[in-house]
Motif scaffolding. Structure first.
Motif, PDB file in Angstrom:
ATOM      1  N   ARG A 155      -7.273  -5.434  -7.533  1.00 27.09           N
ATOM      2  CA  ARG A 155      -8.389  -4.504  -7.343  1.00 27.09           C
ATOM      3  C   ARG A 155      -8.014  -3.414  -6.340  1.00 27.09           C
ATOM      4  NH1 ARG A 155     -14.660  -5.989  -5.588  1.00 27.09           N
ATOM      5  NH2 ARG A 155     -15.583  -4.065  -6.380  1.00 27.09           N
ATOM      6  N   PHE A 156      -7.258  -3.809  -5.311  1.00 28.03           N
ATOM      7  CA  PHE A 156      -6.765  -2.844  -4.330  1.00 28.03           C
ATOM      8  C   PHE A 156      -5.905  -1.780  -5.012  1.00 28.03           C
ATOM      9  CE2 PHE A 156      -3.133  -2.009  -1.287  1.00 28.03           C
ATOM     10  CZ  PHE A 156      -3.816  -1.122  -0.480  1.00 28.03           C
ATOM     11  N   ARG A 157      -4.984  -2.225  -5.850  1.00 31.14           N
ATOM     12  CA  ARG A 157      -4.106  -1.278  -6.545  1.00 31.14           C
ATOM     13  C   ARG A 157      -4.906  -0.406  -7.519  1.00 31.14           C
ATOM     14  NH1 ARG A 157       1.347  -2.329  -6.020  1.00 31.14           N
ATOM     15  NH2 ARG A 157       1.952  -4.371  -5.183  1.00 31.14           N
ATOM     16  N   ASP A 158      -5.797  -1.047  -8.276  1.00 26.59           N
ATOM     17  CA  ASP A 158      -6.539  -0.329  -9.311  1.00 26.59           C
ATOM     18  C   ASP A 158      -7.511   0.691  -8.732  1.00 26.59           C
ATOM     19  OD1 ASP A 158      -5.222  -1.848 -11.175  1.00 26.59           O
ATOM     20  OD2 ASP A 158      -6.900  -3.213 -11.554  1.00 26.59           O
ATOM     21  N   THR A 159      -8.046   0.405  -7.540  1.00 26.17           N
ATOM     22  CA  THR A 159      -9.060   1.283  -6.953  1.00 26.17           C
ATOM     23  C   THR A 159      -8.450   2.453  -6.189  1.00 26.17           C
ATOM     24  OG1 THR A 159     -10.556  -0.612  -6.719  1.00 26.17           O
ATOM     25  CG2 THR A 159     -11.093   1.371  -5.450  1.00 26.17           C
ATOM     26  N   TYR A 160      -7.422   2.192  -5.388  1.00 23.37           N
ATOM     27  CA  TYR A 160      -6.940   3.202  -4.436  1.00 23.37           C
ATOM     28  C   TYR A 160      -5.582   3.803  -4.786  1.00 23.37           C
ATOM     29  CZ  TYR A 160     -10.699   0.971  -1.915  1.00 23.37           C
ATOM     30  OH  TYR A 160     -11.929   0.457  -1.575  1.00 23.37           O
ATOM     31  N   TRP A 161      -4.889   3.187  -5.751  1.00 17.49           N
ATOM     32  CA  TRP A 161      -3.549   3.670  -6.102  1.00 17.49           C
ATOM     33  C   TRP A 161      -3.440   3.868  -7.614  1.00 17.49           C
ATOM     34  CZ3 TRP A 161      -0.993   4.948  -1.807  1.00 17.49           C
ATOM     35  CH2 TRP A 161      -1.449   4.375  -0.617  1.00 17.49           C
ATOM     36  N   CYS A 162      -4.571   4.264  -8.208  1.00 18.03           N
ATOM     37  CA  CYS A 162      -4.683   4.330  -9.667  1.00 18.03           C
ATOM     38  C   CYS A 162      -4.249   5.670 -10.239  1.00 18.03           C
ATOM     39  CB  CYS A 162      -6.123   4.024 -10.084  1.00 18.03           C
ATOM     40  SG  CYS A 162      -7.349   5.073  -9.256  1.00 18.03           S
ATOM     41  N   ASN A 163      -4.094   6.669  -9.426  1.00 16.59           N
ATOM     42  CA  ASN A 163      -3.693   8.007  -9.892  1.00 16.59           C
ATOM     43  C   ASN A 163      -2.288   8.349  -9.402  1.00 16.59           C
ATOM     44  OD1 ASN A 163      -6.133   8.674 -11.236  1.00 16.59           O
ATOM     45  ND2 ASN A 163      -7.086   9.068  -9.260  1.00 16.59           N
ATOM     46  N   TRP A 164      -1.695   9.351 -10.060  1.00 14.03           N
ATOM     47  CA  TRP A 164      -0.412   9.917  -9.631  1.00 14.03           C
ATOM     48  C   TRP A 164       0.679   8.849  -9.511  1.00 14.03           C
ATOM     49  CZ3 TRP A 164      -4.617  10.773  -5.937  1.00 14.03           C
ATOM     50  CH2 TRP A 164      -5.461  11.817  -6.343  1.00 14.03           C
ATOM     51  N   ASP A 165       0.677   7.919 -10.471  1.00 17.63           N
ATOM     52  CA  ASP A 165       1.692   6.851 -10.539  1.00 17.63           C
ATOM     53  C   ASP A 165       1.746   6.024  -9.258  1.00 17.63           C
ATOM     54  OD1 ASP A 165       2.529   7.616 -13.135  1.00 17.63           O
ATOM     55  OD2 ASP A 165       3.791   9.202 -12.272  1.00 17.63           O
ATOM     56  N   GLY A 166       0.615   5.934  -8.573  1.00 15.83           N
ATOM     57  CA  GLY A 166       0.553   5.099  -7.372  1.00 15.83           C
ATOM     58  C   GLY A 166       1.256   5.675  -6.163  1.00 15.83           C
ATOM     59  N   LYS A 167       1.617   6.964  -6.215  1.00 18.44           N
ATOM     60  CA  LYS A 167       2.351   7.566  -5.090  1.00 18.44           C
ATOM     61  C   LYS A 167       1.441   7.863  -3.901  1.00 18.44           C
ATOM     62  CE  LYS A 167       5.751   9.962  -7.997  1.00 18.44           C
ATOM     63  NZ  LYS A 167       6.233  11.302  -8.431  1.00 18.44           N
ATOM     64  N   TYR A 168       0.165   8.215  -4.182  1.00 21.58           N
ATOM     65  CA  TYR A 168      -0.728   8.693  -3.131  1.00 21.58           C
ATOM     66  C   TYR A 168      -2.008   7.867  -3.102  1.00 21.58           C
ATOM     67  CZ  TYR A 168       2.198  12.802  -4.064  1.00 21.58           C
ATOM     68  OH  TYR A 168       3.257  13.641  -4.292  1.00 21.58           O
ATOM     69  N   TYR A 169      -2.613   7.821  -1.932  1.00 19.15           N
ATOM     70  CA  TYR A 169      -3.904   7.153  -1.769  1.00 19.15           C
ATOM     71  C   TYR A 169      -5.005   8.015  -2.382  1.00 19.15           C
ATOM     72  CZ  TYR A 169      -8.103   5.355   0.560  1.00 19.15           C
ATOM     73  OH  TYR A 169      -9.361   4.866   0.813  1.00 19.15           O
ATOM     74  N   PHE A 170      -5.840   7.390  -3.213  1.00 19.13           N
ATOM     75  CA  PHE A 170      -6.948   8.087  -3.864  1.00 19.13           C
ATOM     76  C   PHE A 170      -8.266   7.582  -3.277  1.00 19.13           C
ATOM     77  CE2 PHE A 170      -9.954   8.056  -7.631  1.00 19.13           C
ATOM     78  CZ  PHE A 170     -10.324   9.379  -7.475  1.00 19.13           C
ATOM     79  N   PRO A 171      -8.962   8.404  -2.510  1.00 20.02           N
ATOM     80  CA  PRO A 171     -10.196   7.961  -1.866  1.00 20.02           C
ATOM     81  C   PRO A 171     -11.417   7.949  -2.772  1.00 20.02           C
ATOM     82  CG  PRO A 171      -9.715  10.206  -1.209  1.00 20.02           C
ATOM     83  CD  PRO A 171      -8.554   9.747  -2.041  1.00 20.02           C
TER      84      PRO A 171
END
Length: 653
Positions: A489-505
């Protein structure tokens, strides 16, 4: 998700420069100073944060400043040993600060207490030993459900002192919310009170806890703190063998309790926040990085000085209270004001009376409160001398420009810089903000990133755009370390965009011609009511628990006071599509029970159907457009376009 989901509607050209007198004595005195320090924090990040961390006490210095080898599970100051309670309390409890007020507290009825740093160390140590006497040890989870009394701050610090993980539950949440959080965290102890004041009424907290922990096998004790420290206890049921009065156990404890030497990456606390699924997320924060970041942001964002009286009006039940009532300001040796009650009790000038009485110099509150003050009228402000104020802050949601201007004129008297801060439970501390001595401000903009924060506005492919999705490209020390018990859930919620390179708030944003960031709000289904972030799925789940309800959809719509108000669309079982006033009352009562009274909808609309895509997804965008009267745009993806017209007529009733 594409960048065309972000709508930029705010145009603002007014600009306000820091007053010269303020800038002359500020920690940072020029914009050039900020640019130099910011560039270093990005280009030489580890060197920068290592120097900042050295301003705090460490039992053992770290081996590495930042370990990114297991991204997105970052480690800051790994190998170091420290204790945030030592940095917030013990460092100041001897020497020149020992007799300085650490906490000035005012209860809603008007009772007051002052704790010096020496007093605070004594009270925290006794509380910590009381926890130990109940079998609490390093790593154990402790849930806290208390009113805004000094014991709430003391309880957090006591847990931190011995290495217990605290999980604070806002004392307006329901019994079911308590149960969910206690079970998820497997809390061994719940700390509560016999009651607390709110709008002239005593809230019976203990009875709510009793109901909430009925089937929590993990729970060993409930520790009950009397609201009246030196007066009679309130009547409440005590379960033999489980429940303990705090004053009984505290009377037997020593005031000597050394701080546990905590690994930098040991968990400090869990704090549950709503998400786009029904189950709240347990956000994990650890000791070292969170300590360093809240210390530095408090120092520079609020320009804290030796003689400041600092007041953040949030509840400690939220991240703002954790970071900017307890841990950040106290690490800076600041005098913190805490207030128990409502801003309009017994009259709408209570906040201004408190500022006048206690000579508050730094005031940090929410846009929803500012809008309420505006509605109540300028005459309540004009009755009081607010000349002690030198700095104002805003937190919780983007502030609309006219509320910013009212705040600037009537509270700041056009002489106080305003720091309009953007951050989240997950970030641990402020990420985008003006710095009061150096940053020209624009009403409604959080302006520029704080030190070490590499913020960008990107499209779905990761290209920089004028308006799109907010992204953070570098880790900062207080970044969340995960979702408790749910790595995916941590990965899917906050690292779901831009191939997981950046934090997505999860927020949209735009950047203007000066590079200033304007946060445009959530891009998921989380609503923000009076500073409370509520997942629509939680609300919808509560509605469906009523036997008459088949389905529901909840949206947030603009509200003059709350920022967002809730509108619920409810589908009933059977052939009835009209509902009744009695059913509305029952549903409101259900929401109060399951979520809390603050989540009561502004309107409940009974409907025969909801606008859905052919795959069955509810189109909440359309619901918002219908309620607010906007042009609906493309509705070709709807399974049944006639639903829209039916809902329009329902909303017009």
């Amino acid at each position: 998700m594409s960048s065309d989901t972000i709508e930029s509607v705010m145009e603002e050209s007014r600009k306000f420069f820091p007053p010269e007198a303020f800038a002359a004595s500020a920690h940072l005195k020029s914009f050039a100073d900020y640019e130099t320090m910011y560039r270093r924090s990005i280009d030489s990040s580890e060197e920068f944060w290592g120097e900042i961390a050295s301003e705090l006490h460490w039992f053992k210095k770290w081996d590495t400043v930042l370990d990114e080898s297991e991204k997105p599970f970052f480690k800051w100051f790994d190998g170091g040993k420290t204790n945030i309670c030592y940095n917030a309390v013990d460092r100041h409890a001897t020497g020149v600060k020992a007799n300085q007020a650490a906490i000035i507290w005012e209860g809603e009825p008007g009772d007051q207490r002052v704790l010096t740093y020496r007093d605070l160390k004594r009270e925290v140590s006794i509380f910590a030993n009381s926890l130990k006497a109940l079998g609490i040890k390093k790593g154990d989870s402790v849930a806290i459900y208390l009113p805004m009394t000094p014991e709430l701050a003391i309880a957090l610090l006591a847990c931190a002192r011995i290495g217990a993980v605290h999980s604070v539950i806002f004392a307006g949440f329901s019994a079911e919310s308590i149960r969910d959080r206690v079970l998820d965290a497997q809390s061994k102890l719940v700390i509560t009170g016999d009651g607390g004041w709110r709008r002239g009424k005593m809230l019976e907290l203990k009875s709510v806890v009793d109901k909430g922990v009925e089937h929590c096998a993990c729970l060993e004790h409930v520790l009950v703190i009397p609201r009246n420290v030196s007066g009679p206890r309130l009547e409440c049921q005590m379960h033999e063998g489980r429940d303990v009065w705090y004053d009984d156990i505290a009377a037997k404890q020593s005031s000597d309790c050394p701080c546990e030497e905590m690994d930098s990456e040991d968990m400090l606390f869990l704090l549950y926040t709503s998400g786009s699924t029904g189950k709240p997320k347990g956000i994990m924060h650890t000791v070292g990085g969170y300590s360093v970041y809240t210390y530095l942001t408090s120092k520079y964002v609020f320009d804290l000085k030796e003689d400041d009286v600092y007041w953040c009006t949030a509840d400690v039940g939220w991240i703002t209270g954790h970071s900017y009532i307890v841990y950040g300001p106290l690490q800076n040796g600041t005098t913190v004001l805490m207030y128990e009650g409502a801003p309009n009790w017994p009259e709408p000038d209570r906040f201004w009376e408190i500022i006048d009485k206690h000579q508050v110099s730094v005031f940090y509150t929410a846009p929803t409160a500012i809008r309420a003050f505006m509605k109540w009228g300028d005459e309540w402000v004009d009755k009081h001398d607010l000349s002690s104020l030198r700095l104002l802050g805003s937190v919780g949601e983007p502030i609309n420009p006219e509320a910013w201007m009212w705040y600037h004129k009537h509270i700041g008297q056009e002489k106080c810089p305003i720091v309009d801060t953007w951050w989240q439970t997950e970030t641990g501390g402020i990420l985008i903000t003006p710095l009061p001595g150096v940053t020209p401000t624009k009403p409604g903009s959080a302006t520029l990133p704080f030190f070490g924060v590499d913020a960008a506005v990107l499209d779905a492919e990761g290209n920089e755009v004028d308006a799109g999705l907010l992204a953070i490209r570098k880790p900062w020390p207080s970044i969340l370390r995960g979702v408790f018990g749910d790595e995916q859930r941590f990965r899917d919620t906050y690292w779901c965009n831009w191939d997981g390179k950046y934090y997505f708030p999860g927020d949209g944003a735009r950047r203007d011609e000066d590079g200033y960031i304007w946060v445009t709000g959530r891009v998921d289904d989380v609503v923000n009511v009076s500073g409370h972030r509520i997942g629509t799925a939680e609300l919808e789940s509560a509605f469906v628990e009523h036997p008459a309800v088949a389905e529901s959809a909840v949206i947030g719509v603009p509200h003059d006071i709350k920022g967002e108000g809730l509108v619920a669309f409810v589908l009933l079982r059977g052939t009835d599509t009209n509902g009744s006033d009695q059913l509305r009352k029952e549903l409101n009562a259900l929401i109060a029970e399951k979520i809390g009274k603050f989540a009561k909808p502004e309107k409940i609309i009974f409907s025969a159907d909801l606008p859905k895509t052919r795959s069955g997804k509810i189109m909440r965008r359309l619901l918002r457009d219908i309620v607010t009267g906007k042009e609906l745009g493309n509705i070709t993806t709807l399974a049944d376009p006639s639903v829209v017209e039916n809902l329009k007529s329902k909303c017009a009733e």
